[in-house]
Write a protein that holds these residues in place. Sequence first.
Motif, PDB file in Angstrom:
ATOM      1  N   GLN A  29       0.780  -1.242   0.024  1.00  0.00           N
ATOM      2  CA  GLN A  29      -0.020  -0.077  -0.104  1.00  0.00           C
ATOM      3  C   GLN A  29       0.934   1.381   0.165  1.00  0.00           C
ATOM      4  O   GLN A  29       0.574   2.156  -0.571  1.00  0.00           O
ATOM      5  N   ASP A  30       1.980   1.023   0.746  1.00  0.00           N
ATOM      6  CA  ASP A  30       2.809   2.503   0.891  1.00  0.00           C
ATOM      7  C   ASP A  30       3.629   2.551  -0.750  1.00  0.00           C
ATOM      8  O   ASP A  30       3.403   3.829  -0.986  1.00  0.00           O
ATOM      9  N   ILE A  31       3.875   1.554  -1.272  1.00  0.00           N
ATOM     10  CA  ILE A  31       4.541   1.746  -2.713  1.00  0.00           C
ATOM     11  C   ILE A  31       3.297   2.243  -3.796  1.00  0.00           C
ATOM     12  O   ILE A  31       3.827   3.255  -4.342  1.00  0.00           O
ATOM     13  N   ILE A  32       1.876   1.961  -3.710  1.00  0.00           N
ATOM     14  CA  ILE A  32       0.819   2.629  -4.476  1.00  0.00           C
ATOM     15  C   ILE A  32       0.981   3.961  -3.971  1.00  0.00           C
ATOM     16  O   ILE A  32       0.736   4.921  -4.903  1.00  0.00           O
ATOM     17  N   GLU A  33       0.948   4.428  -2.626  1.00  0.00           N
ATOM     18  CA  GLU A  33       0.991   5.900  -2.169  1.00  0.00           C
ATOM     19  C   GLU A  33       2.040   6.577  -2.807  1.00  0.00           C
ATOM     20  O   GLU A  33       1.860   7.593  -3.440  1.00  0.00           O
ATOM     21  N   PHE A  34       3.266   6.047  -2.854  1.00  0.00           N
ATOM     22  CA  PHE A  34       4.278   6.579  -3.379  1.00  0.00           C
ATOM     23  C   PHE A  34       4.592   7.022  -4.921  1.00  0.00           C
ATOM     24  O   PHE A  34       4.525   8.050  -5.407  1.00  0.00           O
ATOM     25  N   MET A  35       3.711   6.103  -5.472  1.00  0.00           N
ATOM     26  CA  MET A  35       3.611   5.970  -7.249  1.00  0.00           C
ATOM     27  C   MET A  35       2.585   6.960  -7.325  1.00  0.00           C
ATOM     28  O   MET A  35       2.720   8.044  -8.087  1.00  0.00           O
ATOM     29  N   ILE A  36       1.330   7.180  -6.472  1.00  0.00           N
ATOM     30  CA  ILE A  36       0.461   7.978  -6.948  1.00  0.00           C
ATOM     31  C   ILE A  36       0.980   9.473  -6.830  1.00  0.00           C
ATOM     32  O   ILE A  36       0.686  10.240  -7.389  1.00  0.00           O
ATOM     33  N   VAL A  37       1.756   9.705  -5.996  1.00  0.00           N
ATOM     34  CA  VAL A  37       2.462  11.042  -5.569  1.00  0.00           C
ATOM     35  C   VAL A  37       3.502  11.369  -6.431  1.00  0.00           C
ATOM     36  O   VAL A  37       4.071  12.454  -6.416  1.00  0.00           O
ATOM     37  N   GLY A  38       3.848  10.567  -7.291  1.00  0.00           N
ATOM     38  CA  GLY A  38       4.748  10.664  -8.388  1.00  0.00           C
ATOM     39  C   GLY A  38       6.151   9.734  -8.640  1.00  0.00           C
ATOM     40  O   GLY A  38       6.837  10.072  -9.249  1.00  0.00           O
ATOM     41  N   ALA A  39       6.189   8.790  -7.655  1.00  0.00           N
ATOM     42  CA  ALA A  39       7.412   7.992  -7.847  1.00  0.00           C
ATOM     43  C   ALA A  39       7.119   6.992  -9.089  1.00  0.00           C
ATOM     44  O   ALA A  39       6.256   6.494  -9.183  1.00  0.00           O
ATOM     45  N   ALA A  40       8.210   6.749  -9.855  1.00  0.00           N
ATOM     46  CA  ALA A  40       8.279   6.078 -10.851  1.00  0.00           C
ATOM     47  C   ALA A  40       8.665   4.562 -10.635  1.00  0.00           C
ATOM     48  O   ALA A  40       8.189   3.558 -11.018  1.00  0.00           O
ATOM     49  N   ALA A  41       9.279   4.510  -9.409  1.00  0.00           N
ATOM     50  CA  ALA A  41       9.857   3.167  -8.872  1.00  0.00           C
ATOM     51  C   ALA A  41      10.019   3.502  -7.306  1.00  0.00           C
ATOM     52  O   ALA A  41      10.017   4.925  -6.832  1.00  0.00           O
ATOM     53  N   ILE A  42      10.387   2.509  -6.536  1.00  0.00           N
ATOM     54  CA  ILE A  42      10.417   2.822  -5.139  1.00  0.00           C
ATOM     55  C   ILE A  42      11.739   1.833  -4.641  1.00  0.00           C
ATOM     56  O   ILE A  42      12.179   1.151  -5.277  1.00  0.00           O
ATOM     57  N   GLN A  43      12.117   2.065  -3.415  1.00  0.00           N
ATOM     58  CA  GLN A  43      13.071   1.546  -2.828  1.00  0.00           C
ATOM     59  C   GLN A  43      12.710   1.027  -1.478  1.00  0.00           C
ATOM     60  O   GLN A  43      11.914   1.707  -0.654  1.00  0.00           O
ATOM     61  N   LEU A  44      12.864  -0.340  -1.004  1.00  0.00           N
ATOM     62  CA  LEU A  44      12.627  -0.860   0.013  1.00  0.00           C
ATOM     63  C   LEU A  44      13.974  -0.616   0.940  1.00  0.00           C
ATOM     64  O   LEU A  44      15.080  -1.126   0.484  1.00  0.00           O
ATOM     65  N   GLY A  45      13.976  -0.033   2.273  1.00  0.00           N
ATOM     66  CA  GLY A  45      15.248  -0.031   2.983  1.00  0.00           C
ATOM     67  C   GLY A  45      15.196  -0.592   4.188  1.00  0.00           C
ATOM     68  O   GLY A  45      15.164  -1.956   4.310  1.00  0.00           O
ATOM     69  N   THR A  46      14.828   0.086   5.404  1.00  0.00           N
ATOM     70  CA  THR A  46      14.658  -0.555   6.807  1.00  0.00           C
ATOM     71  C   THR A  46      13.671  -1.833   6.624  1.00  0.00           C
ATOM     72  O   THR A  46      14.225  -2.775   7.677  1.00  0.00           O
ATOM     73  N   LEU A  47      12.810  -2.094   5.856  1.00  0.00           N
ATOM     74  CA  LEU A  47      12.151  -3.177   6.093  1.00  0.00           C
ATOM     75  C   LEU A  47      12.804  -4.367   5.706  1.00  0.00           C
ATOM     76  O   LEU A  47      12.576  -5.511   6.337  1.00  0.00           O
ATOM     77  N   ASN A  48      14.080  -4.207   4.810  1.00  0.00           N
ATOM     78  CA  ASN A  48      14.884  -5.481   4.648  1.00  0.00           C
ATOM     79  C   ASN A  48      15.498  -5.886   5.936  1.00  0.00           C
ATOM     80  O   ASN A  48      15.807  -7.061   6.063  1.00  0.00           O
ATOM     81  N   PHE A  49      15.568  -5.121   6.706  1.00  0.00           N
ATOM     82  CA  PHE A  49      16.248  -5.592   8.085  1.00  0.00           C
ATOM     83  C   PHE A  49      15.360  -6.407   8.914  1.00  0.00           C
ATOM     84  O   PHE A  49      15.706  -7.332   9.469  1.00  0.00           O
ATOM     85  N   ILE A  50      14.229  -6.080   8.962  1.00  0.00           N
ATOM     86  CA  ILE A  50      12.928  -6.581   9.494  1.00  0.00           C
ATOM     87  C   ILE A  50      12.530  -8.011   9.012  1.00  0.00           C
ATOM     88  O   ILE A  50      12.269  -8.897   9.338  1.00  0.00           O
ATOM     89  N   ASP A  51      12.194  -7.868   7.620  1.00  0.00           N
ATOM     90  CA  ASP A  51      11.802  -8.989   6.886  1.00  0.00           C
ATOM     91  C   ASP A  51      12.298  -8.938   5.494  1.00  0.00           C
ATOM     92  O   ASP A  51      11.840  -8.450   4.502  1.00  0.00           O
ATOM     93  N   PRO A  52      13.562  -9.704   5.253  1.00  0.00           N
ATOM     94  CA  PRO A  52      14.117  -9.607   4.055  1.00  0.00           C
ATOM     95  C   PRO A  52      13.300 -10.230   2.974  1.00  0.00           C
ATOM     96  O   PRO A  52      13.724 -10.170   1.637  1.00  0.00           O
ATOM     97  N   THR A  53      12.297 -11.025   3.252  1.00  0.00           N
ATOM     98  CA  THR A  53      11.367 -11.756   2.322  1.00  0.00           C
ATOM     99  C   THR A  53      10.337 -10.876   1.636  1.00  0.00           C
ATOM    100  O   THR A  53       9.513 -11.149   0.957  1.00  0.00           O
TER     101      THR A  53
END
Lengths: 258, 306
Positions: B251-275
Motif C-alpha cells: 500500500q505504501d508503494i502505491i501511495e508513493f507512485m500516486i504522488v509521483g514515484a516511478a519506482a521505489i526502494q525498500l530500505g529499513t524493511l529489509n532488516f526486519i523482513d528480508p522476504t
Amino acid sequence: MLIISSPVVELSEIQKGIFLQKIKSPEIAKEILPGQFLNIKVSEGFSPLLRRPFSICDVEDDNIFLMFNIFGEGTRILACKHKGDLINILGPLGKGFNFDADFDLAVFIAGGLGAAPFPFLFRKLKNQKNIISFVGGKTKSEVIKYNIPNYSVATEDGSEGFKGNVIELFEQEIKNHLSKKIKIFACGPNGMLKALSDSVKKLNNFGYNLTCEISTESAMACGFGICQGCPIQDANNPDHYHLICKDGPVFNVNDVVL
Amino acid sequence: MKTIDLSVKIGKLKLKNPILLASGTVGYGNEMSDFIDLNILGGIITKSISLKPRKGNKPQRIVETSAGMLNAIGLANVGLEEFINEKIPFLAKYDVPIICNIAASSIEEYVECVKSLDSENTIKAFEINVSCPNVKEGGLQFGNNLTMVGKITERVRAVTDKTLIIKLSPNVSYISEFAKICKENGADAVSAINTLVGTAFNINTRKPKLSNIFGGLSGPAIKPIALAKVLEIHLSVDIPIIGVGGIMNWQDIIEFMIVGAAAIQLGTLNFIDPTASVSILKGLYNYCSERNIESISKLTGSYILE
C-alpha cells in the motif's frame, strides 16, 4: 537461516524477574547450536520496529528456550504471549561456541543474564567434559544459576558466595586447575568480558595455555550482516571491524578488542 | 490470471517491477540471497562504494526510535577494488539490474569511482549519494549545497552514459530545487529521500546514544515526509523520481507512485523482513488487477489534488 512463525508452549518465571519462554520450533531446534542467536519479531505489525536478538538458551526435542528479563517494550510484549501465540523467528544466526575443540575442563563464566546460553552448551558437553562454572551478579537476586552445572557464586555486595566480581572469583579458583587443558566459555556485560580477557592474557603470559571464547552483544537492526550496525574492533587489523551478528557473537578472546 | 505489466522505466533502465532494494540495506546481495530469489526484484542498489575501503564509525551505530531507527554506519564499505573483484562476480550471476551507489568526499572521487566502474557490464546504473561530507570544503555535506550537487551531477554525467540517479537529501528547504539542478546537469532520475538527520541521548549518562552523535532516521516515521518531498518534486520538475522512505508494505508503494514515484526502494524493511518483496509483489499485482490497471507505471503521478 530461516524465517518462521512458531507457537509459544509456555512461559515460566524461573526466578524473580527472569523468564524462560518455551517455543515449539522443530526447524530451529534441529539446526541451532549453542552460542548462536535468534532475531525475534515480538509483534505482528511494526511497533516496535526492529527485531530483538536473543541467544538460544536451550533446546529440548522440538522446543527452543529463550531466557530474558523485562528490559523494555519488546521483552514486555514477549512476556505477555500466551500458549499458542505465534512468534516470528529469524535464525539461527551467527557463529556459536566451538565446543568440539580439544580440552579437558570447560569453564563457564556468566554475569547476570549472561547465563542465558549455558543450559544448551551444558546439554552438549555434559557427558563428555568436566565442567566448572562461575556465576555472578551485583547482588544475590541478579545471579542466575538455571541449568548451570557445578557452580560457584560471586556477588559484588557479598549477599551470596564470594564477595567481589565473578572474574576475581575465577582468578582465585582457576589456580587449582591450571594443570588441565582449559577452555573458558564466557557471557556477560562488556566490563566482565574485558576483565576476563585481561585475566586470561595475564595467565597465558605466565606460560599457561587457556583458550577462551566470549559471547558478545550489541544493538543491531538485521542480525545477518546487511545493516552493518554491530561492529567490534578486530584485534588483528586496526582498519577492520568484525560484525557481532555474522562474525560473532562468539569470538576467541584474542580476536577482538573489548 | 490477468496480464499486468509491472515494469517501469528509469531513464534508459527498464525494471521488471518498481521494487528496488535501497543502498545500505541489502549489502552486496549475498546475505539477501539466502532469503529470496534476487531475480524477482526490480533491481538492487549496492552498499555505497568509495574509492578506498572505509572502516565506518565506532559502535554504537544503531538506535531504535519510535516507528524508526537512527543509523550512523559511517559508509563502511569494502572499497572499489574488492567490490570489483569479489562482489560484482556474485551479482553478475543474477538477471537483475544492479545499481551501484557511490559515496565520496570530493568531486574527483565521485568521478574516479564512476569512471572505474563504467565498464562493468553488471552495473546498469549509478546512484550518487550526495549526503557525504565534503572534505575539501570543511566537511559540510555536498547534499545541502545546490551548486555542489549541480557540479557533481555534471562531472559524473560526463564520464558515463549509464543511467544516472542522484539520491537527494531531505535535510534542505526545497528539495525540488535540487531535483531541478540534477535534471539541468544531465541526471536521468532522482531518489528521494535519503535519511533525515536525527539524534538520541541517554538521559542517565547525558551522552549521545550514537558514537557519531548524529545519525540518519529511517523507517515508517519518515514516510509522510518522503511522500511530501516526492510530491514537491513531481509538482515542479519533470524527472523520474524513485521514492524511498519508510515503505513497509505494498500500500505504501502505491501511495508513493500516486504522488509521483516511478519506482521505489525498500530500505529499513529489509532488516526486519528480508522476504517482504515476495508478498509485496502479489499485493501490487492484485491492486492493479482489481482496478483494471494494465500497467503499474500509469499510477505514477496519478494524484487528484482538487
